[in-house]
Design a protein around this motif. Structure first.
Motif, PDB file in Angstrom:
ATOM      1  N   VAL A  44       7.666  -1.374  -3.169  1.00 21.44           N
ATOM      2  CA  VAL A  44       9.151  -1.754  -3.085  1.00 21.44           C
ATOM      3  C   VAL A  44       9.237  -3.074  -2.779  1.00 21.44           C
ATOM      4  CG1 VAL A  44      10.981  -1.553  -1.430  1.00 21.44           C
ATOM      5  CG2 VAL A  44       9.922   0.613  -2.138  1.00 21.44           C
ATOM      6  N   TYR A  45      10.022  -3.930  -3.714  1.00 17.86           N
ATOM      7  CA  TYR A  45      10.401  -5.311  -3.432  1.00 17.86           C
ATOM      8  C   TYR A  45      11.957  -5.323  -3.191  1.00 17.86           C
ATOM      9  CZ  TYR A  45       5.718  -6.007  -5.386  1.00 17.86           C
ATOM     10  OH  TYR A  45       4.475  -6.106  -5.634  1.00 17.86           O
ATOM     11  N   THR A  46      12.393  -6.008  -2.157  1.00 12.19           N
ATOM     12  CA  THR A  46      13.686  -6.022  -1.586  1.00 12.19           C
ATOM     13  C   THR A  46      14.030  -7.401  -1.010  1.00 12.19           C
ATOM     14  OG1 THR A  46      15.384  -4.705  -0.418  1.00 12.19           O
ATOM     15  CG2 THR A  46      13.379  -5.116   0.647  1.00 12.19           C
ATOM     16  N   GLY A  47      15.319  -7.802  -1.135  1.00 11.03           N
ATOM     17  CA  GLY A  47      15.675  -8.975  -0.817  1.00 11.03           C
ATOM     18  C   GLY A  47      16.196  -8.984   0.951  1.00 11.03           C
ATOM     19  N   GLY A  48      15.729  -9.958   1.455  1.00 12.64           N
ATOM     20  CA  GLY A  48      16.015  -9.821   3.030  1.00 12.64           C
ATOM     21  C   GLY A  48      17.608 -10.100   3.233  1.00 12.64           C
ATOM     22  N   ALA A  49      18.299 -10.680   2.083  1.00 12.65           N
ATOM     23  CA  ALA A  49      19.707 -10.904   2.251  1.00 12.65           C
ATOM     24  C   ALA A  49      20.548 -10.000   1.201  1.00 12.65           C
ATOM     25  CB  ALA A  49      19.964 -12.474   1.738  1.00 12.65           C
ATOM     26  N   ASP A  50      20.066  -8.905   0.938  1.00 11.37           N
ATOM     27  CA  ASP A  50      20.569  -8.058  -0.101  1.00 11.37           C
ATOM     28  C   ASP A  50      21.683  -7.392   0.929  1.00 11.37           C
ATOM     29  OD1 ASP A  50      21.275  -5.809  -1.829  1.00 11.37           O
ATOM     30  OD2 ASP A  50      19.281  -5.767  -2.683  1.00 11.37           O
ATOM     31  N   VAL A  83       6.128  -2.315   1.436  1.00 13.25           N
ATOM     32  CA  VAL A  83       7.494  -2.877   1.260  1.00 13.25           C
ATOM     33  C   VAL A  83       7.449  -4.361   1.596  1.00 13.25           C
ATOM     34  CG1 VAL A  83       9.846  -3.036   2.027  1.00 13.25           C
ATOM     35  CG2 VAL A  83       8.722  -0.914   2.193  1.00 13.25           C
ATOM     36  N   THR A  84       7.823  -5.154   0.351  1.00 11.89           N
ATOM     37  CA  THR A  84       7.853  -6.791   0.599  1.00 11.89           C
ATOM     38  C   THR A  84       9.502  -7.070   0.613  1.00 11.89           C
ATOM     39  OG1 THR A  84       5.772  -6.970  -0.841  1.00 11.89           O
ATOM     40  CG2 THR A  84       7.076  -8.887  -0.623  1.00 11.89           C
ATOM     41  N   SER A  85       9.599  -7.725   1.501  1.00 11.67           N
ATOM     42  CA  SER A  85      11.170  -8.439   1.572  1.00 11.67           C
ATOM     43  C   SER A  85      10.928  -9.821   1.671  1.00 11.67           C
ATOM     44  CB  SER A  85      11.560  -7.926   3.058  1.00 11.67           C
ATOM     45  OG  SER A  85      12.956  -8.549   3.190  1.00 11.67           O
ATOM     46  N   PHE A  86      11.931 -10.321   0.836  1.00  8.45           N
ATOM     47  CA  PHE A  86      11.791 -11.853   0.522  1.00  8.45           C
ATOM     48  C   PHE A  86      12.865 -12.307   1.321  1.00  8.45           C
ATOM     49  CE2 PHE A  86      10.245  -9.897  -3.442  1.00  8.45           C
ATOM     50  CZ  PHE A  86       8.963 -10.551  -3.198  1.00  8.45           C
ATOM     51  N   PRO A  87      12.728 -13.200   2.294  1.00 17.05           N
ATOM     52  CA  PRO A  87      13.864 -13.950   3.241  1.00 17.05           C
ATOM     53  C   PRO A  87      14.850 -14.573   2.439  1.00 17.05           C
ATOM     54  CG  PRO A  87      11.763 -14.245   4.237  1.00 17.05           C
ATOM     55  CD  PRO A  87      11.253 -13.650   2.650  1.00 17.05           C
ATOM     56  N   GLY A  88      16.067 -14.480   2.896  1.00 16.58           N
ATOM     57  CA  GLY A  88      17.240 -15.038   2.086  1.00 16.58           C
ATOM     58  C   GLY A  88      17.542 -14.909   0.510  1.00 16.58           C
ATOM     59  N   VAL A  89      16.850 -13.976   0.146  1.00 18.68           N
ATOM     60  CA  VAL A  89      17.167 -13.323  -1.278  1.00 18.68           C
ATOM     61  C   VAL A  89      18.029 -12.156  -1.496  1.00 18.68           C
ATOM     62  CG1 VAL A  89      15.678 -12.350  -3.405  1.00 18.68           C
ATOM     63  CG2 VAL A  89      14.652 -14.301  -1.945  1.00 18.68           C
ATOM     64  N   ARG A  90      18.974 -12.200  -2.492  1.00 19.75           N
ATOM     65  CA  ARG A  90      19.831 -11.408  -2.435  1.00 19.75           C
ATOM     66  C   ARG A  90      19.646 -10.315  -3.617  1.00 19.75           C
ATOM     67  NH1 ARG A  90      24.708 -15.162  -4.581  1.00 19.75           N
ATOM     68  NH2 ARG A  90      22.845 -16.447  -5.409  1.00 19.75           N
ATOM     69  N   HIS A  91      20.629  -9.336  -3.871  1.00 21.47           N
ATOM     70  CA  HIS A  91      20.330  -8.126  -4.753  1.00 21.47           C
ATOM     71  C   HIS A  91      20.276  -8.757  -6.211  1.00 21.47           C
ATOM     72  CE1 HIS A  91      20.642  -3.850  -5.597  1.00 21.47           C
ATOM     73  NE2 HIS A  91      21.425  -4.324  -6.601  1.00 21.47           N
ATOM     74  N   SER A  92      19.499  -7.977  -6.946  1.00 27.20           N
ATOM     75  CA  SER A  92      19.314  -8.260  -8.538  1.00 27.20           C
ATOM     76  C   SER A  92      18.506  -9.511  -8.700  1.00 27.20           C
ATOM     77  CB  SER A  92      20.702  -8.553  -9.185  1.00 27.20           C
ATOM     78  OG  SER A  92      21.319  -7.299  -9.149  1.00 27.20           O
ATOM     79  N   PHE A  93      17.543  -9.761  -7.684  1.00 25.82           N
ATOM     80  CA  PHE A  93      16.759 -11.274  -7.861  1.00 25.82           C
ATOM     81  C   PHE A  93      15.901 -11.052  -8.925  1.00 25.82           C
ATOM     82  CE2 PHE A  93      14.443  -8.282  -5.046  1.00 25.82           C
ATOM     83  CZ  PHE A  93      13.215  -8.318  -5.528  1.00 25.82           C
ATOM     84  N   MET A  94      15.650 -10.052  -9.803  1.00 23.11           N
ATOM     85  CA  MET A  94      14.735 -10.065 -10.874  1.00 23.11           C
ATOM     86  C   MET A  94      15.289 -10.581 -12.024  1.00 23.11           C
ATOM     87  SD  MET A  94      11.476  -9.131 -10.028  1.00 23.11           S
ATOM     88  CE  MET A  94      10.867  -8.283 -11.317  1.00 23.11           C
ATOM     89  N   ASN A  95      16.748 -10.352 -12.180  1.00 20.30           N
ATOM     90  CA  ASN A  95      17.494 -10.520 -13.251  1.00 20.30           C
ATOM     91  C   ASN A  95      17.897 -12.040 -13.586  1.00 20.30           C
ATOM     92  OD1 ASN A  95      19.153 -10.524 -15.408  1.00 20.30           O
ATOM     93  ND2 ASN A  95      19.722  -8.193 -15.241  1.00 20.30           N
ATOM     94  N   PRO A  96      17.575 -12.711 -14.537  1.00 20.36           N
ATOM     95  CA  PRO A  96      18.055 -14.080 -14.507  1.00 20.36           C
ATOM     96  C   PRO A  96      19.647 -14.222 -15.050  1.00 20.36           C
ATOM     97  CG  PRO A  96      15.906 -13.840 -15.878  1.00 20.36           C
ATOM     98  CD  PRO A  96      16.654 -12.549 -15.485  1.00 20.36           C
ATOM     99  N   GLY A  97      19.946 -12.811 -15.140  1.00 18.45           N
ATOM    100  CA  GLY A  97      21.488 -12.874 -15.823  1.00 18.45           C
ATOM    101  C   GLY A  97      22.508 -12.746 -14.583  1.00 18.45           C
TER     102      GLY A  97
END
Length: 266
Positions: A186-192, A216-230
């Motif tokens: 699981v990859y998730t954003g800490g600010a999701d 589970v990997t959580s990225f600090p300050g990262v929001r939802h949909s972080f994989m999608n450039p759009g």
């Protein structure tokens, strides 16, 4: 079947220094039926690779089977897998408006057995492809798709592994120990805001109770949909708390490639 000259295919060609590489990325649009409904999938593979290889299912975001999902399938093909970007909505249901996307998602998730049937049908399409070793199958999903692949793992489906990117981690399914056979990343954003910390904690507790092999990997300050450039353009247009993060996206993909090398070598 078509040979598609996508930017990714051009990139492969340039990296190999051979114009013939443009013909190596093969793609095909596949029509299949589930419970009387028509679904449209997209399969991608590299025909320069000999023999059968693992297959990976790609489950789209709540927008539906769109270009982003197909791009992910092509990236997997470039990495040496045969990938199938499936369709969980059917009948051409795809949108760029969140209200319509939410309606599509609600309809698809309202019946768990129907959701499983749609996933299973797509998995069989992938397994039957000439390039695929049907005993080695994984699935990865984004947003809505992340929740789907996690639920398929919770149901004990025959998958080597599943990967969720910014997917919902809550579920009505509470698997018993031994039910989950797939390894999970699981990859998730800490600010999701759509996957808050308490949901992450609940997922961890549930997986531990199920004795699942997961990370589970959580990225600090990262929001939802972080994989999608759009995602940034969508956030601006609709006022949504989402956003692309290049570092998180690249680290997630690199982790996924290591994960697949590990599970498919066993």
């Amino acid at each position: 079947m078509t040979s598609k000259l996508t930017p990714l295919a051009v990139g492969i060609a340039l990296s190999l220094g051979a114009g013939t590489a443009l013909a190596q990325l093969q793609t095909e649009t596949v029509k299949y039926s589930v419970d009387g409904k028509t679904f449209t999938g997209y399969i991608a593979w590299n025909d320069a690779i000999e023999g059968k290889r693992p297959g990976v299912l790609v489950v789209h975001e709540w927008w539906g089977h769109n270009e982003f999902a197909r791009d992910q399938a092509e990236k997997l093909a470039a990495a040496g897998y045969t990938a199938f970007a499936l369709d969980m909505y059917g009948e051409g249901k795809v949108t760029d408006h969140p209200d319509e996307a939410q309606a599509f998602m609600k309809e698809a998730t309202g019946d768990l057995e129907s959701l499983k049937a749609r996933f299973t049908a797509a998995m069989e399409e992938l397994r039957q492809h000439d390039t695929v070793d049907g005993s080695r199958i994984a699935a990865q999903g984004y947003c809505f798709g992340g929740a789907v692949v996690l639920n398929m793992a919770r149901l004990g489906m025959d998958l080597d592994g599943v990967v969720s990117y910014h997917g919902s981690l809550g579920s009505p399914i509470e698997p018993e120990p031994g039910t989950i056979t797939a390894r999970i990343q699981v990859y998730t954003g800490g600010a999701d805001q759509m996957v808050p910390a308490d949901q992450v904690a609940g997922f961890v507790a549930s997986m531990q109770n199920a004795e699942a092999d997961f990370s589970v990997t959580s990225f600090p300050g990262v929001r939802h949909s972080f994989m999608n450039p759009g995602a940034d353009a969508v956030a601006e247009e609709h006022g949504m708390p989402i956003g692309y993060d290049q570092d998180a996206a690249e680290r997630s993909w690199e982790g996924t490639m290591r994960f697949y090398q590990d599970i498919f070598s066993q």
